[in-house]
Design an enzyme around this catalytic site. Sequence first.
Site: not given
Length: 729
Positions: A580, A666, A700
């Site tokens: 991330s 995501d 995600h």
Amino acid sequence: MSVEQTTPPVAPVRPVERLHHGFSFIDDYEWLRDKQSPEVRELLEAENAYTEHMTSGLGELRENIYTEIASRTKQTDMSIPQRAGSWWYYGRTEEGLDYGFSCRLPVAEGSDEWVPPVIPEGCAPEGEQVILDLNELAEGHEFFSLGASSVTNSGRLLAYSVDTRGDERFELFVKDLDSGELLGDRLDGIFYGATWAGEDYLFYLTVDEAWRPDKVWRHKIGTAQREDVCVFEETDARFNVGVGATRSQRFLIIEAASKVTSETWVLDMSTPEGEFRVLWPREQGVEYDVDHAVLAGEDSWVVTHNATGPNFAVGTCPVGDSALPRPVPENKDSMLPGLRELDRLIEHSETSRVEGVDCYRDFIFAGYRRGGIGRAAVLRLAGDDAASARPQPGAFDELEFDEELFTVGVLGNPEWDAQVVRLTYGSFTTPAQIFDYWVSTGERRLLKQQEVVGGYDPEQYTAYRLWAKASDEAEIPVSVVHRKDVDPMAGPRPMLLYGYGSYEAATDPAFSIARLSLLDRGMVFAVAHVRGGGELGRGWYDHGKKLEKKNTFTDFIAVADDLIARNMTAPDRLVMEGGSAGGMLAGAVANMGGDRFKAILAVVPFVDPLTSILLPELPLTVTEWDEWGDPLHDPEVYQYMASYAPYENVRPQDYPNILAVTSLNDTRVLYVEPAKWIARLRATATGGTFLLKTEMSAGHGGVSGRYARWRQTAFEYAWLVNQATGLRG
């Protein structure tokens, strides 16, 4: 059946110009943003096939690591029951099933109401009620995630929500636990969570087109969703909203917060159709959150805030009429004191960062961070003077632990009048432990320790802290973990260096079963606690964001240089992982200092930040301006971000081998960022192998289901082990 892809896919070059503040950037791969395009899907599938081809020789190693994870994990297991109302609630798992069961048992008459029942291992106890079978809910779906599971105080109604696409938009249902039947209430398109007010009302969130939670709704049980009332709307795109209730069940709380500013609205729980009322109007740069306690016999707000210093303090004041459902009175004398005038409970400190408080009828827990380690302390309110005097600063007792590096967390207790609080403790070498902490005596009762099936000896492993020096002389903490019979001081060892460094998030010491598969193959695991994270207080975060963001990247490179200089590792056996925002770190490090690394694993990596932050219609963009700066309106921010953004700083040089892992659905870091990055690396770099793996039905957090997650971890770890050690089996 997929077609074998033995050569790297080549993304067509279709240049478009991005022009801002007089600066031009030619983007050859922006066309990959069209998620619905068959050509884009075809390219992603080709990338998956090429990645499978390039890693096919690791099948034995991958299977071995998966088997190790699965065989070391207690697959039929259960949590320690936690009392809420007249029930004990717990979760359990069964071997062979991807998901768990949410269950409860009635509190037995005559039993100690704070001592959880002992449930025989591997069986459903008499009287057990399965309130949710997640396997049944997930059946027929490639992806499944539970978003809310909230029971009314009486224990009669359960509100739960599910996401079956990975896009973090949920469908909520209400279940009558007495009959086992679903009510007619069904709420579509909602965000995480659901908060009960009594038995008749639910408060929930929805998001705007940019996936920002911006509205709070009130739903009356038994009515259609179209009749729900929006009780709060946040129009400032920098702010997210959340809704909850105090443990005392006295107040409903709405918080509107950006990355640097917050505002709290409250409502007496007894009047759920009333109007929420602001406590302290928002002030740029001031953050606060509130909890309810009874101090000296008076309802009080306990407020964690940074109005008097960046590391936060805790103050108190009487609730008074601040939660009544009517406009703020004109008479200033009847309003709350300002945040800076609150009675002080925890003073601001230059060395400790207060992270929050947790209030009960007879005590308050505080969480804070000192010396890079999260800590907990308790303030006991019960006593002879509890009704006559307010607690004074310095009255908290800190919980002590023996290890140098550890993590303690307050899991809490749902009951306002609880006499015991559940704690979790662990470290890099100590599997997670669950305690009940008896506040009146300070006794800790160990209820459960994470079991490593087949045996685990913590004495065979060690964890310690080193300090590396940044280019500006800042001291960077580095956590190091390895087997004791693997001495990195005796010569360079294969090493995985992990980093994150954003949002003031700290990477705390935690045990990992999967990590044993690295350590037992002779690898060293290290964490670079770089600026931008929260390990060393708010200043550590502030000096790693906005126009100081490059400190995050140069700190990480400085740690790598330090470990290499100590001869603990070497560039031909040092690998990196970041996910991330840590994926942005990975991308920037690849550009700025990639020669220190053999390979980099980037998971859902935020590698095209400038393009994303320039598009306010994208999910999360405007709320991110307080973290990265606003390049859309500020030329200085634009130039600064352009100087480090991983995607556009790819240059003709040798790179480490890179594996990027992403998910098609995501909503936080769009798949297009790593897809563009890999395409540009492949077209530009003079050396390095670049792989992209896209989960085609995940979000995600990656794939769902524990066995699928273990296989994904095994895939990633097999690649890292091979890159660092050359092992293939």
